[in-house]
Every structure is written in structure tokens, then in C-alpha cells.
Write a protein that holds these residues in place. Sequence first.
Motif, PDB file in Angstrom:
ATOM      1  N   SER A  47       0.934  -1.176   0.000  1.00 54.18           N
ATOM      2  CA  SER A  47       0.061  -0.032   0.021  1.00 54.18           C
ATOM      3  C   SER A  47       0.725   1.256   0.007  1.00 54.18           C
ATOM      4  CB  SER A  47      -0.917  -0.036   1.450  1.00 54.18           C
ATOM      5  OG  SER A  47      -0.207   0.226   2.420  1.00 54.18           O
ATOM      6  N   ASN A  55      -7.689   5.387   8.409  1.00 54.44           N
ATOM      7  CA  ASN A  55      -7.392   5.447   6.728  1.00 54.44           C
ATOM      8  C   ASN A  55      -6.935   4.302   6.233  1.00 54.44           C
ATOM      9  OD1 ASN A  55      -8.647   8.101   7.179  1.00 54.44           O
ATOM     10  ND2 ASN A  55      -6.776   9.024   7.054  1.00 54.44           N
ATOM     11  N   LEU A  58      -9.543   1.814   5.819  1.00 55.94           N
ATOM     12  CA  LEU A  58     -10.456   1.892   4.596  1.00 55.94           C
ATOM     13  C   LEU A  58      -9.692   1.785   3.345  1.00 55.94           C
ATOM     14  CD1 LEU A  58     -11.791   5.320   5.611  1.00 55.94           C
ATOM     15  CD2 LEU A  58     -13.270   3.244   5.547  1.00 55.94           C
ATOM     16  N   GLY A  59      -8.444   1.529   3.405  1.00 55.75           N
ATOM     17  CA  GLY A  59      -7.918   1.078   2.315  1.00 55.75           C
ATOM     18  C   GLY A  59      -7.759  -0.261   2.222  1.00 55.75           C
ATOM     19  N   ALA A  61     -10.069  -2.528   3.231  1.00 59.63           N
ATOM     20  CA  ALA A  61     -11.180  -2.711   2.860  1.00 59.63           C
ATOM     21  C   ALA A  61     -11.664  -2.381   1.195  1.00 59.63           C
ATOM     22  CB  ALA A  61     -12.310  -1.758   3.524  1.00 59.63           C
ATOM     23  N   ALA A  62     -11.116  -1.362   0.925  1.00 67.73           N
ATOM     24  CA  ALA A  62     -11.172  -1.041  -0.710  1.00 67.73           C
ATOM     25  C   ALA A  62     -10.569  -2.023  -1.689  1.00 67.73           C
ATOM     26  CB  ALA A  62     -10.665   0.152  -0.977  1.00 67.73           C
ATOM     27  N   VAL A  63      -9.206  -2.311  -1.009  1.00 62.08           N
ATOM     28  CA  VAL A  63      -8.262  -3.543  -1.778  1.00 62.08           C
ATOM     29  C   VAL A  63      -9.227  -4.915  -1.832  1.00 62.08           C
ATOM     30  CG1 VAL A  63      -6.258  -4.518  -1.865  1.00 62.08           C
ATOM     31  CG2 VAL A  63      -6.253  -2.522  -1.664  1.00 62.08           C
ATOM     32  N   LYS A  65     -12.471  -5.399  -1.481  1.00 59.42           N
ATOM     33  CA  LYS A  65     -13.546  -5.211  -2.195  1.00 59.42           C
ATOM     34  C   LYS A  65     -13.300  -5.455  -3.957  1.00 59.42           C
ATOM     35  CE  LYS A  65     -17.456  -2.103  -3.025  1.00 59.42           C
ATOM     36  NZ  LYS A  65     -18.209  -0.937  -2.950  1.00 59.42           N
ATOM     37  N   ILE A  66     -12.162  -4.780  -4.212  1.00 59.69           N
ATOM     38  CA  ILE A  66     -11.727  -4.947  -5.513  1.00 59.69           C
ATOM     39  C   ILE A  66     -11.359  -6.266  -5.810  1.00 59.69           C
ATOM     40  CG2 ILE A  66      -9.928  -4.081  -7.291  1.00 59.69           C
ATOM     41  CD1 ILE A  66     -10.066  -1.171  -5.698  1.00 59.69           C
TER      42      ILE A  66
END
Length: 70
Positions: A47, A55, A58-59, A61-63, A65-66
Motif C-alpha cells: 500500500s 484510513n 479503509l484502504g 477494505a477497498a483492496v 472489495k476490488i
Amino acid sequence: VVPETKVVAPFKSYKTKSGALEIFKSDANDQFYFHIKSRNGRILCASETYTRMENLKLGVAAVIKICRYV
């Protein structure tokens, strides 16, 4: 001449059935970053740095999800 690399122990580490999530905290500037590793220890994702743990979460979780859609 190869520069020396500093081995940094994870600040937190979470193992899963498919690999691991390792969270690191930089000594230099107190920022956080993470690695997602495969079962064989290979780094799949490294990352950017985050100033706050919230934060970073959140990063992550975004990875995740993708990656579900890849």
C-alpha cells in the motif's frame, strides 16, 4: 553497491486461509502501510502510507472489495 535494507517486523499481522495481511508502522514518520501476502509469503499488494490507522483500514477494505471482482 547494494544499499542495506532494513527488515521491519509487522506492527500487526493477520493470517487467513489464503495468505496474510501485515500492517507496519514507520519509525521515521509514524505512518502506517500494509502488505497483503500469499500463502507462500510473496507480497501481492503493497500500500501507500497512511497517517491514521482508520484510513489504513479503509484502504484495506477497498483492496479486498476490488479483489473480489478480479
